[in-house]
Design a protein around this motif. Structure first.
Motif, PDB file in Angstrom:
ATOM      1  N   LEU A 151       0.750  -1.116   0.038  1.00 34.31           N
ATOM      2  CA  LEU A 151       0.028  -0.066   0.074  1.00 34.31           C
ATOM      3  C   LEU A 151       1.086   1.392  -0.485  1.00 34.31           C
ATOM      4  N   LEU A 152       1.081   2.198  -1.072  1.00 31.69           N
ATOM      5  CA  LEU A 152       1.316   3.492  -0.595  1.00 31.69           C
ATOM      6  C   LEU A 152       0.438   4.782  -0.691  1.00 31.69           C
ATOM      7  N   ALA A 153       1.370   5.560   0.231  1.00 34.23           N
ATOM      8  CA  ALA A 153       0.348   6.738  -0.460  1.00 34.23           C
ATOM      9  C   ALA A 153       1.523   7.581   0.159  1.00 34.23           C
ATOM     10  N   TYR A 154       0.145   9.286  -0.698  1.00 36.66           N
ATOM     11  CA  TYR A 154       1.739  10.556  -0.880  1.00 36.66           C
ATOM     12  C   TYR A 154       0.733  11.270  -1.133  1.00 36.66           C
ATOM     13  N   GLY A 155       0.980  12.744   0.276  1.00 34.21           N
ATOM     14  CA  GLY A 155       0.576  14.038  -0.196  1.00 34.21           C
ATOM     15  C   GLY A 155       0.665  14.737  -2.012  1.00 34.21           C
ATOM     16  N   LYS A 156      -0.224  15.093  -2.266  1.00 34.89           N
ATOM     17  CA  LYS A 156       0.691  15.895  -3.571  1.00 34.89           C
ATOM     18  C   LYS A 156       1.523  16.791  -3.315  1.00 34.89           C
ATOM     19  N   HIS A 157       1.056  17.533  -2.462  1.00 32.16           N
ATOM     20  CA  HIS A 157       1.903  18.514  -1.837  1.00 32.16           C
ATOM     21  C   HIS A 157       3.283  18.852  -0.769  1.00 32.16           C
ATOM     22  N   ASP A 158       3.496  17.565  -1.136  1.00 33.17           N
ATOM     23  CA  ASP A 158       4.358  17.006  -0.345  1.00 33.17           C
ATOM     24  C   ASP A 158       5.782  17.865  -0.529  1.00 33.17           C
ATOM     25  N   TRP A 159       6.775  18.981   0.715  1.00 30.62           N
ATOM     26  CA  TRP A 159       7.751  19.620  -0.172  1.00 30.62           C
ATOM     27  C   TRP A 159       8.711  18.944   0.761  1.00 30.62           C
ATOM     28  N   ARG A 160       8.637  17.698   1.636  1.00 31.41           N
ATOM     29  CA  ARG A 160       9.677  16.869   2.031  1.00 31.41           C
ATOM     30  C   ARG A 160      10.108  16.039   0.776  1.00 31.41           C
ATOM     31  N   VAL A 161       9.337  15.059   0.688  1.00 34.69           N
ATOM     32  CA  VAL A 161       9.245  13.958  -0.730  1.00 34.69           C
ATOM     33  C   VAL A 161       8.659  14.098  -1.737  1.00 34.69           C
ATOM     34  N   PRO A 162       9.289  14.721  -2.477  1.00 40.75           N
ATOM     35  CA  PRO A 162       8.213  15.365  -3.340  1.00 40.75           C
ATOM     36  C   PRO A 162       7.163  13.972  -4.199  1.00 40.75           C
ATOM     37  N   LEU A 163       6.144  14.082  -4.573  1.00 41.05           N
ATOM     38  CA  LEU A 163       4.635  13.250  -5.268  1.00 41.05           C
ATOM     39  C   LEU A 163       5.663  12.272  -6.394  1.00 41.05           C
ATOM     40  N   GLU A 164       6.799  12.850  -6.815  1.00 42.05           N
ATOM     41  CA  GLU A 164       7.025  11.752  -7.879  1.00 42.05           C
ATOM     42  C   GLU A 164       8.389  10.624  -7.438  1.00 42.05           C
ATOM     43  N   HIS A 165       8.364  10.444  -6.061  1.00 41.74           N
ATOM     44  CA  HIS A 165       8.826   9.664  -5.118  1.00 41.74           C
ATOM     45  C   HIS A 165       8.032   8.045  -5.656  1.00 41.74           C
ATOM     46  N   GLY A 166       6.760   8.702  -5.115  1.00 40.01           N
ATOM     47  CA  GLY A 166       5.790   7.341  -5.025  1.00 40.01           C
ATOM     48  C   GLY A 166       5.449   6.897  -6.447  1.00 40.01           C
ATOM     49  N   GLU A 167       5.267   8.270  -7.573  1.00 39.44           N
ATOM     50  CA  GLU A 167       4.524   7.973  -8.576  1.00 39.44           C
ATOM     51  C   GLU A 167       5.537   6.688  -9.276  1.00 39.44           C
ATOM     52  N   ARG A 168       7.264   7.053  -9.233  1.00 41.32           N
ATOM     53  CA  ARG A 168       7.727   6.256  -9.803  1.00 41.32           C
ATOM     54  C   ARG A 168       7.913   5.274  -9.229  1.00 41.32           C
ATOM     55  N   MET A 169       7.496   4.910  -8.286  1.00 41.21           N
ATOM     56  CA  MET A 169       7.879   3.332  -7.464  1.00 41.21           C
ATOM     57  C   MET A 169       6.416   2.692  -8.051  1.00 41.21           C
ATOM     58  N   ARG A 170       5.493   3.413  -7.500  1.00 44.61           N
ATOM     59  CA  ARG A 170       3.840   2.674  -8.036  1.00 44.61           C
ATOM     60  C   ARG A 170       4.070   2.592  -9.836  1.00 44.61           C
ATOM     61  N   ASP A 171       4.493   3.199 -10.616  1.00 41.44           N
ATOM     62  CA  ASP A 171       4.878   3.198 -12.045  1.00 41.44           C
ATOM     63  C   ASP A 171       5.732   1.939 -11.743  1.00 41.44           C
ATOM     64  N   ALA A 172       6.976   1.684 -11.228  1.00 40.48           N
ATOM     65  CA  ALA A 172       7.567   0.480 -10.976  1.00 40.48           C
ATOM     66  C   ALA A 172       7.205  -0.827 -10.617  1.00 40.48           C
ATOM     67  N   LEU A 173       6.301  -0.869  -9.314  1.00 42.40           N
ATOM     68  CA  LEU A 173       5.929  -2.128  -9.294  1.00 42.40           C
ATOM     69  C   LEU A 173       5.081  -2.384 -10.387  1.00 42.40           C
ATOM     70  N   GLU A 174       3.926  -1.635 -11.206  1.00 41.37           N
ATOM     71  CA  GLU A 174       3.011  -2.043 -11.921  1.00 41.37           C
ATOM     72  C   GLU A 174       3.848  -2.792 -13.262  1.00 41.37           C
ATOM     73  N   ARG A 175       4.586  -1.727 -13.594  1.00 40.96           N
ATOM     74  CA  ARG A 175       5.621  -2.559 -14.753  1.00 40.96           C
ATOM     75  C   ARG A 175       5.929  -3.878 -14.449  1.00 40.96           C
ATOM     76  N   ALA A 176       6.379  -4.494 -12.960  1.00 36.54           N
ATOM     77  CA  ALA A 176       6.662  -5.378 -12.663  1.00 36.54           C
ATOM     78  C   ALA A 176       5.732  -7.162 -12.343  1.00 36.54           C
ATOM     79  N   GLY A 177       4.956  -6.404 -12.494  1.00 35.66           N
ATOM     80  CA  GLY A 177       3.811  -7.276 -12.294  1.00 35.66           C
ATOM     81  C   GLY A 177       3.453  -7.310 -11.426  1.00 35.66           C
ATOM     82  N   ASN A 178       3.215  -6.019 -10.012  1.00 38.75           N
ATOM     83  CA  ASN A 178       2.942  -5.862  -8.464  1.00 38.75           C
ATOM     84  C   ASN A 178       2.431  -5.318  -8.063  1.00 38.75           C
ATOM     85  N   PRO A 179       1.128  -4.763  -8.655  1.00 36.12           N
ATOM     86  CA  PRO A 179       0.357  -2.670  -8.538  1.00 36.12           C
ATOM     87  C   PRO A 179      -0.150  -2.859  -7.535  1.00 36.12           C
ATOM     88  N   ALA A 180       0.055  -1.433  -6.687  1.00 35.16           N
ATOM     89  CA  ALA A 180       0.205  -1.200  -5.789  1.00 35.16           C
ATOM     90  C   ALA A 180      -0.885  -0.620  -5.139  1.00 35.16           C
TER      91      ALA A 180
END
Length: 653
Positions: free
Chosen positions: A587-616
């Motif tokens: 389970l992956l969760a992020y805030g759109k306006h995260d100033w410390r860990v930008p949303l891109e960290h989560g979006e890239r992880m989500r996309d990588a898991l989906e490509r690997a066949g294990n969507p979060a």
């Protein structure tokens, strides 16, 4: 902020929210078979967020959680227990409330998050007299980043600071000023060049300060002639360090230090000679001791500090006796006495909590030693009878290092064997994770039948310099191994079912949760990761997140890894590069306006898991930053976590 309509509402506050009895110290007992608390009860906006005693002890300023996006400031006259002020912060949270003097209160209003820049700016500063007169709104705006707790040296003044930056995210120095809360006039304070932290005497003069020098911190003291002199240099890893903390009314400088010691203790420091006292005022052989100081009638009367849990060293026998009477009236709780600085009454406040008791506040009559009123409870619908205590324990990691760990077991253990386990990893990571006090997340998990383990893995602060230094450049390595060892220890001790273990956490804890299922999938059946970094090299990119240039150039290379020399290690310990190894539910969760860990960290992880066949399972909150500030989002998130754990942990075999 506006005044409320008066008599009926103020009467309602008095009767329903604030005043409680006259002689009792305990709330009415809950039913013997108390039900587990609801998500709404645990994660709501606190009913009472804070209580702050006025300098003489005649009044108390309360912050009430009025609604989803508004707080209410209420001032109570403690002699009559009648409100003198009620203000609503329309569409804003009150992030700071303090007394400037006996008449005047200063506060900061923070609006809800609507953009990533919101959390880079402070809210609007305002002030008002305790009777509702002389209100001044928005006299300092976004450049005020902090108001210091102590008033300034002139009437109606309070100190404030602002970081002065040379570029985005880069702080060159911190500017100190005094602001008049009546006129709004700002007066700059002369400070040592490039200083960032100061210690004031009782008149408001600065006698000690620190400045940054790369990753080092240089301690300075002011000589009798007014010149500044360097007396100590602290390195990044806090070896043989000294940090100024307080000037007593008699002019003694008190510092925290671990010079020649494993743990930080409290010492006096001779400004004239530049020498540390041989013996500590206060120390522990297991914990680093941090402290805040209590002054009353021009004397240092006590020291609030944290060892295993928060406690107080009282320097006056009468205050020791009061503490004992309060502890007897409120047994099993962490009870903190709040003493007025210039008392003209016998009133004090008591804040009280524990791992099973949300924050609550009482009025204490110091003359009789009796609690006379209960001001309120942060989470009034939560019954301690339905909750489980948190214990500090210890285990040996695979390399023999002792690792502290907080354990909370469900109040009702399952009949068929030990309960499933959630390893809840703290953020930071270079901070202390817990003090064993109230934690809604822990109690939510335990009330749903999970054992909860909170390891103070190597690299955590508060447990000595060796423990801290052992975490250097160990993200995803020895720090991660400690989490797996903690889970195995809990199973071996019979505290938990070793075949049903999930790893969860936010920020660094979110990173560790992903690394757990990527590299330790034989131990962890699932991961709940929120606002966690997933690409370590990306943390070094300028303009990404709120990491300063100093941290990118000096701090992170030493603590996390050098982006060039350690590039391969950073790549291997980035979850985004290990998505193909993750076979467990995430389970992956992020805030759109995260100033410390930008949303891109989560979006890239989500996309990588989906490509690997294990969507979060993906959650993104449009109105949040680095964590969940809104009750509706907290309730929504933990509702989804509860379902996720039911499917992937509790009922998994």
């Amino acid at each position: 902020m506006r005044p409320s309509s008066l008599p009926a509402f103020l009467h309602l506050i008095l009767v329903l929210l604030l005043v409680w009895g006259t002689a009792q110290a305990q709330p009415a007992p809950a039913p013997a078979a108390a039900q587990p608390p609801s998500l709404q009860a645990l994660f709501r906006e606190p009913a009472l967020k804070s209580a702050t005693l006025s300098p003489t002890g005649a009044h108390v300023a309360l912050v009430l959680g009025e609604s989803a996006e508004s707080d209410r400031l209420v001032v109570i006259d403690l002699a009559s227990m009648k409100p003198t002020l009620s203000l609503l912060s329309e569409g804003s949270y009150l992030s700071y409330v303090n007394w400037v003097n006996e008449r005047r209160i200063v506060y900061i209003m923070n609006p809800p998050i609507t953009a990533a820049s919101d959390m880079q700016l402070s809210g609007k500063v305002a002030a008002i007299d305790f009777d509702g007169s002389n209100r001044r709104d928005n006299f300092q705006r976004a450049y005020v980043q902090a108001l210091l707790a102590r008033p300034g040296p002139r009437p109606n003044e309070i100190f404030g600071t602002v970081d002065v930056s040379t570029g985005r995210g880069d702080t060159d120095y911190t500017d100190l000023f005094a602001v008049d809360t009546v006129t709004g006039h700002r007066r700059d304070i002369d400070t040592p060049r490039r200083s960032t932290d100061w210690v004031f005497d009782s008149t408001g003069d600065i006698l000690a300060a620190t400045r940054r020098d790369g990753t080092d911190t240089v301690v300075m003291v002011r000589t009798p002639g007014g010149a500044w002199r360097d007396v100590h240099r602290n390195g990044l890893l806090n070896e043989n360090a000294i940090y100024p903390r307080h000037i007593t009314p008699t002019g003694e400088l008190i510092v925290v230090s671990n010079v020649g010691r494993e743990h930080f203790g409290l010492f006096t420091f001779d400004i004239a000679s530049g020498k540390l006292a041989d013996k500590p005022i206060l120390s522990s052989d297991r914990f680093d001791v941090g402290a805040s100081f209590v002054e009353s009638r021009g004397e240092l009367v006590g020291v609030h500090y944290v060892a295993e849990r928060p406690t107080t060293l009282w320097l006056k026998p009468e205050l020791q006796q009061l503490q004992a009477r309060v502890d007897a009236a409120l047994p099993g709780l962490i009870n903190r006495l709040h003493v007025p600085r210039t008392p003209t009454t016998d009133f004090m406040l008591v804040s009280s909590s524990s791992s099973t008791q949300p924050d609550q506040w009482f009025v204490l009559d110091a003359k009789t030693g009796k609690i006379t009123a209960r001001l309120g409870n942060a989470l009034p619908e939560v019954s301690a009878r339905a909750l489980a205590p948190t214990r500090l324990m210890q285990f040996k990691a695979r390399d023999g290092m002792n690792i502290p760990v907080w354990l909370t077991l469900p109040r009702e253990l399952p009949a068929g064997g030990p309960p499933p386990l959630v390893v809840l990893v703290h953020g930071g990571p270079w901070v202390r994770g817990s003090t064993g006090d109230w934690d809604s997340e822990v109690q939510f998990l335990a009330s749903r039948g999970y054992a909860v383990l909170q390891p103070e893995f190597r690299g955590s602060a508060g447990f000595g310099r060796k423990h801290f230094a052992a975490g250097v450049k160990q993200w995803g390595l020895a720090m991660q191994a400690d989490l797996q060892d903690a889970a195995r220890w809990a199973a071996e001790q019979g505290h938990a079912d070793g075949k049903r273990v999930c790893i969860a956490g936010a920020s660094y804890g979110g990173y560790a949760a992903l690394m757990g299922v990527a590299t330790q999938g034989d131990t962890f059946r699932c991961a709940v990761s929120w606002v966690g970094p997933t690409d370590l090299p990306y943390m070094f990119v300028k303009g990404v997140g709120d990491t300063s240039e100093v941290a990118r150039r000096f701090g992170l290379p030493r603590l996390l890894g050098d982006p060039k020399a350690d590039a391969e290690q950073l790549r291997r310990t980035s979850p985004v590069n290990l998505a193909g190894q993750i076979k467990r539910p995430v389970l992956l969760a992020y805030g759109k306006h995260d100033w410390r860990v930008p949303l891109e960290h989560g979006e890239r992880m989500r996309d990588a898991l989906e490509r690997a066949g294990n969507p979060a399972q993906w959650i993104m909150y449009m109105d949040e930053g680095h964590g969940w500030s809104k009750a509706a989002n907290r309730i929504d998130f933990w509702t989804k976590v509860e379902r996720f754990l039911d499917v992937n942990l509790k009922n998994a075999r």
